[in-house]
Design a protein around this motif. Sequence first.
Motif, short mmCIF file in Angstrom:
data_model
loop_
_atom_site.label_atom_id
_atom_site.label_comp_id
_atom_site.label_asym_id
_atom_site.label_seq_id
_atom_site.Cartn_x
_atom_site.Cartn_y
_atom_site.Cartn_z
N CYS A 97 -8.93 7.73 -3.03
CA CYS A 97 -7.76 7.08 -3.62
C CYS A 97 -8.10 6.63 -5.04
O CYS A 97 -9.26 6.45 -5.38
CB CYS A 97 -7.38 5.84 -2.81
SG CYS A 97 -6.80 6.17 -1.15
N HIS A 127 2.71 2.17 -3.20
CA HIS A 127 1.84 2.81 -4.18
C HIS A 127 1.47 4.23 -3.74
O HIS A 127 1.58 5.18 -4.50
CB HIS A 127 0.56 2.00 -4.38
CG HIS A 127 -0.46 2.74 -5.19
ND1 HIS A 127 -0.37 2.86 -6.56
CD2 HIS A 127 -1.55 3.46 -4.82
CE1 HIS A 127 -1.38 3.60 -6.99
NE2 HIS A 127 -2.11 3.98 -5.95
N HIS A 128 1.04 4.36 -2.50
CA HIS A 128 0.52 5.63 -1.99
C HIS A 128 1.48 6.80 -2.20
O HIS A 128 1.08 7.86 -2.68
CB HIS A 128 0.20 5.50 -0.49
CG HIS A 128 -0.21 6.79 0.14
ND1 HIS A 128 -1.50 7.26 0.08
CD2 HIS A 128 0.50 7.72 0.83
CE1 HIS A 128 -1.57 8.42 0.70
NE2 HIS A 128 -0.37 8.72 1.16
N CYS A 132 -3.71 9.44 -4.55
CA CYS A 132 -3.79 8.84 -3.21
C CYS A 132 -3.22 9.77 -2.15
O CYS A 132 -3.74 9.85 -1.04
CB CYS A 132 -3.07 7.50 -3.19
SG CYS A 132 -3.96 6.22 -4.12
N TRP A 159 -5.50 -0.39 -0.16
CA TRP A 159 -5.90 0.10 1.15
C TRP A 159 -6.91 -0.85 1.81
O TRP A 159 -6.80 -1.16 3.00
CB TRP A 159 -6.50 1.50 1.06
CG TRP A 159 -7.11 1.92 2.36
CD1 TRP A 159 -8.43 2.08 2.63
CD2 TRP A 159 -6.43 2.19 3.58
NE1 TRP A 159 -8.61 2.45 3.94
CE2 TRP A 159 -7.40 2.52 4.55
CE3 TRP A 159 -5.10 2.18 3.96
CZ2 TRP A 159 -7.08 2.83 5.87
CZ3 TRP A 159 -4.78 2.51 5.28
CH2 TRP A 159 -5.76 2.83 6.20
N GLY A 202 -4.98 2.18 -5.53
CA GLY A 202 -4.78 2.53 -4.12
C GLY A 202 -5.92 2.05 -3.24
O GLY A 202 -5.69 1.60 -2.11
N TYR A 256 0.82 -1.20 0.00
CA TYR A 256 0.00 0.00 0.00
C TYR A 256 0.86 1.26 0.00
O TYR A 256 0.67 2.16 -0.81
CB TYR A 256 -0.95 0.03 1.20
CG TYR A 256 -1.62 1.36 1.35
CD1 TYR A 256 -2.58 1.77 0.43
CD2 TYR A 256 -1.26 2.24 2.36
CE1 TYR A 256 -3.17 3.02 0.52
CE2 TYR A 256 -1.85 3.48 2.47
CZ TYR A 256 -2.80 3.87 1.55
OH TYR A 256 -3.37 5.11 1.63
#
Length: 120
Positions: free
Chosen positions: A104, A85-86, A92, A112, A108, A82
Amino acid sequence: MTATAVETVVAQLSDAGLKLSLVPTGGLAVAPASHLTAELRDLIRSSKTLLIDWLTAANDAAIHAPESPDNAVDWKELAAAYYAHHFGCPTCIAAGRGRRYGQCCNVGMVLWQAYSTCPI
């Protein structure tokens, strides 16, 4: 303009309630247009090339982000997927600032949900 300066511009636009995105022709889209002021338009025009480069890099990072493990019991793997990516996805990151900035992105949100529902 440095990377920090570009992030400052992005933060300023986010604070104004604006969302940046790339258009298929390689340009830049800003929404909602009703939130644009003359000052913000000038800011966007003066840093347009750098904003496009920043968004392109963020999108590339999102494409290559690790996927959520299929049968992960270890929350650390889910957390790592997570957060990888975030922190590379402007959508996001903006969503983390509060409701008025939207949700998001699809990738995302999947990451999440897997992370937030994983039993510890």
